[in-house]
Design a protein around this motif. Structure first.
Motif, PDB file in Angstrom:
ATOM      1  N   GLU A  21     -18.578  50.696  42.449  1.00  0.00           N
ATOM      2  CA  GLU A  21     -17.999  49.376  43.162  1.00  0.00           C
ATOM      3  C   GLU A  21     -18.862  48.804  43.835  1.00  0.00           C
ATOM      4  O   GLU A  21     -18.878  47.474  43.467  1.00  0.00           O
ATOM      5  N   ASP A  43     -18.001  51.892  30.940  1.00  0.00           N
ATOM      6  CA  ASP A  43     -16.367  51.811  31.314  1.00  0.00           C
ATOM      7  C   ASP A  43     -16.208  52.248  32.732  1.00  0.00           C
ATOM      8  O   ASP A  43     -15.137  51.636  32.878  1.00  0.00           O
ATOM      9  N   ALA A  46     -16.947  48.945  33.918  1.00  0.00           N
ATOM     10  CA  ALA A  46     -15.867  47.401  33.725  1.00  0.00           C
ATOM     11  C   ALA A  46     -14.419  48.109  34.648  1.00  0.00           C
ATOM     12  O   ALA A  46     -14.278  47.127  35.043  1.00  0.00           O
ATOM     13  N   ALA A  47     -14.300  49.440  34.826  1.00  0.00           N
ATOM     14  CA  ALA A  47     -13.272  49.727  35.968  1.00  0.00           C
ATOM     15  C   ALA A  47     -13.689  49.039  37.424  1.00  0.00           C
ATOM     16  O   ALA A  47     -12.603  48.011  37.829  1.00  0.00           O
ATOM     17  N   ILE A  49     -15.482  46.528  38.563  1.00  0.00           N
ATOM     18  CA  ILE A  49     -15.614  45.093  38.311  1.00  0.00           C
ATOM     19  C   ILE A  49     -14.037  44.921  38.408  1.00  0.00           C
ATOM     20  O   ILE A  49     -13.491  43.901  39.078  1.00  0.00           O
ATOM     21  N   ASP A  50     -13.313  45.255  37.291  1.00  0.00           N
ATOM     22  CA  ASP A  50     -11.502  45.130  37.751  1.00  0.00           C
ATOM     23  C   ASP A  50     -10.992  45.322  38.422  1.00  0.00           C
ATOM     24  O   ASP A  50     -10.107  44.164  39.116  1.00  0.00           O
ATOM     25  N   VAL A  51     -11.664  46.424  39.428  1.00  0.00           N
ATOM     26  CA  VAL A  51     -10.109  46.573  40.749  1.00  0.00           C
ATOM     27  C   VAL A  51     -10.629  45.452  41.890  1.00  0.00           C
ATOM     28  O   VAL A  51     -10.812  45.632  42.991  1.00  0.00           O
ATOM     29  N   CYS A  52     -12.696  45.469  41.741  1.00  0.00           N
ATOM     30  CA  CYS A  52     -12.915  44.393  42.804  1.00  0.00           C
ATOM     31  C   CYS A  52     -11.964  43.037  42.265  1.00  0.00           C
ATOM     32  O   CYS A  52     -12.313  41.991  43.319  1.00  0.00           O
ATOM     33  N   GLY A  53     -12.296  42.561  41.138  1.00  0.00           N
ATOM     34  CA  GLY A  53     -11.785  41.551  41.027  1.00  0.00           C
ATOM     35  C   GLY A  53     -12.280  40.593  40.773  1.00  0.00           C
ATOM     36  O   GLY A  53     -13.040  39.281  41.230  1.00  0.00           O
ATOM     37  N   SER A  55     -16.038  37.874  38.152  1.00  0.00           N
ATOM     38  CA  SER A  55     -15.653  37.743  37.797  1.00  0.00           C
ATOM     39  C   SER A  55     -17.194  37.911  36.795  1.00  0.00           C
ATOM     40  O   SER A  55     -17.916  37.114  36.425  1.00  0.00           O
ATOM     41  N   SER A  57     -19.009  40.898  33.629  1.00  0.00           N
ATOM     42  CA  SER A  57     -18.650  41.330  31.827  1.00  0.00           C
ATOM     43  C   SER A  57     -19.713  42.737  32.232  1.00  0.00           C
ATOM     44  O   SER A  57     -20.941  42.751  33.260  1.00  0.00           O
ATOM     45  N   SER A  73     -22.849  38.532  33.707  1.00  0.00           N
ATOM     46  CA  SER A  73     -22.671  40.353  33.026  1.00  0.00           C
ATOM     47  C   SER A  73     -23.497  40.835  33.966  1.00  0.00           C
ATOM     48  O   SER A  73     -25.133  40.848  33.789  1.00  0.00           O
TER      49      SER A  73
END
Length: 334
Positions: A21, A43, A46-47, A49-53, A55, A57, A73
């Protein structure tokens, strides 16, 4: 981002901790000064990045030098060591994965594939379960680079400290305060400060005992071991002063009297640094530098923080600082 910016390998740390994170959150802030490539699991990042919201990739790369460094990215040298992501748990497989990230980064740095290593936190319980004999990154880095003489430097704003000993019991740490060990730490400190761009370093050397033994009233180690080491360092042209009373030398350094303080043991140096770095609340800062290595290595100055892993709230400040110090130590800094 300049194509000539240092190529920095950032090891992901324990997959179940906050390392992924803080890397993700730091990336937008460091991509102008460096060419950062994450060494870890794509992976898992990527997870994060998702939980931190964010933008962003993830771009899998086979060779850090071949990364495109698109601002949107994050290049990842994907070791693909994590089958299942469960945050906040001590797991043997996560310990093994975090060790593999560091091993790969060391190989790259030794071979010239990257210019510096920045490490996210590992979990010592997990690495022990995975069979590691090392108490942390430092001993591993030294062994893998065949380095006999090395030390830890912590950096927090205007205060820098190095250590004669680190992860040993306090009773043993006192026995490690020898003239030769203190002198070697002073030498390493002086060289590291020059790498950081300090032209004429001033090194304050902390005493071991209260008030640096107060003229022998509170012990003889300061006069017998530390004072001769300082005198020898001065004879070599190093601007070293001490032994100084440890209850005031860090304040004097923070005010600019010394560029760094040589500390005799772990907590003596860590407490003032962490008081400064952690006093600001959630924005934990501070940088850990391994000095004496043939490669550049810096690290965040915090742990895996399993209790908040996966919440996206961990501060990236220490990671940003660690990358900036690494860039500076490669000679590319301001």
């Amino acid at each position: 981002m300049s194509e000539h910016a240092p190529l920095v390998g950032i090891t992901m740390g324990d997959p179940g901790g906050i390392g992924p994170e803080v890397i993700a959150k730091a990336y937008p802030a460091v991509r102008d000064a460096a060419r950062p490539v994450v060494v870890g699991d794509a992976d898992v990042l990527a997870a994060a990045i998702d939980v931190c919201g964010l933008s962003l990739s993830v771009e899998r790369v086979d060779d850090p030098a071949g990364a495109r460094f698109d601002p949107d990215s994050v290049p990842v040298l994907d070791l693909d060591n994590v089958d299942e992501l469960v945050r906040g748990e001590v797991r043997e497989e996560y310990g093994a994965a975090s060790l593999a990230y560091v091993e790969r980064a060391i190989e790259l740095a030794r071979d010239g594939g990257i210019d510096a290593i920045v490490t996210a936190p590992i979990n010592k319980q997990a690495t022990k379960l995975a069979g590691s004999e090392y108490a942390g990154h430092t001993g591993m880095l030294a062994d893998y680079t065949d380095t006999d003489s090395y030390s830890m430097m912590l950096v927090e704003d205007d205060l820098r400290v190095t250590h004669v000993s680190t992860h040993v019991p306090l009773r043993e740490a006192c026995d490690l305060v020898t003239e030769d060990a203190v002198l070697e730490t002073i030498r390493l400190t002086d060289a590291a400060l020059r790498d950081l761009g300090v032209d004429s370093p001033s090194v304050g050397v902390a005493g071991l005992n209260p008030h640096a033994s107060d003229g022998g009233l509170l012990g003889d180690e300061d006069g017998a071991e530390i004072e001769p080491a300082v005198e020898r360092a001065r004879g070599e042209g190093i601007d070293a002063t001490g032994p100084e009373s440890p209850d005031t030398v860090y304040v004097r350094a923070a005010r600019g009297e010394f560029d760094c303080v040589v500390s005799m043991y772990h907590d003596q140096g860590h407490i003032p640094i962490k008081m400064l770095g952690f006093a600001g609340g959630d924005a934990v800062s501070g940088v850990n530098v391994t000095i004496g290595l043939p490669i550049v290595r810096t690290s965040v100055d915090h742990g895996t923080a399993f209790d908040i892993a996966g919440e996206g709230v961990a501060s990236e400040r220490s990671m940003v600082d660690a990358v900036e110090v690494a860039v500076e130590m490669t000679g590319a800094g301001p």
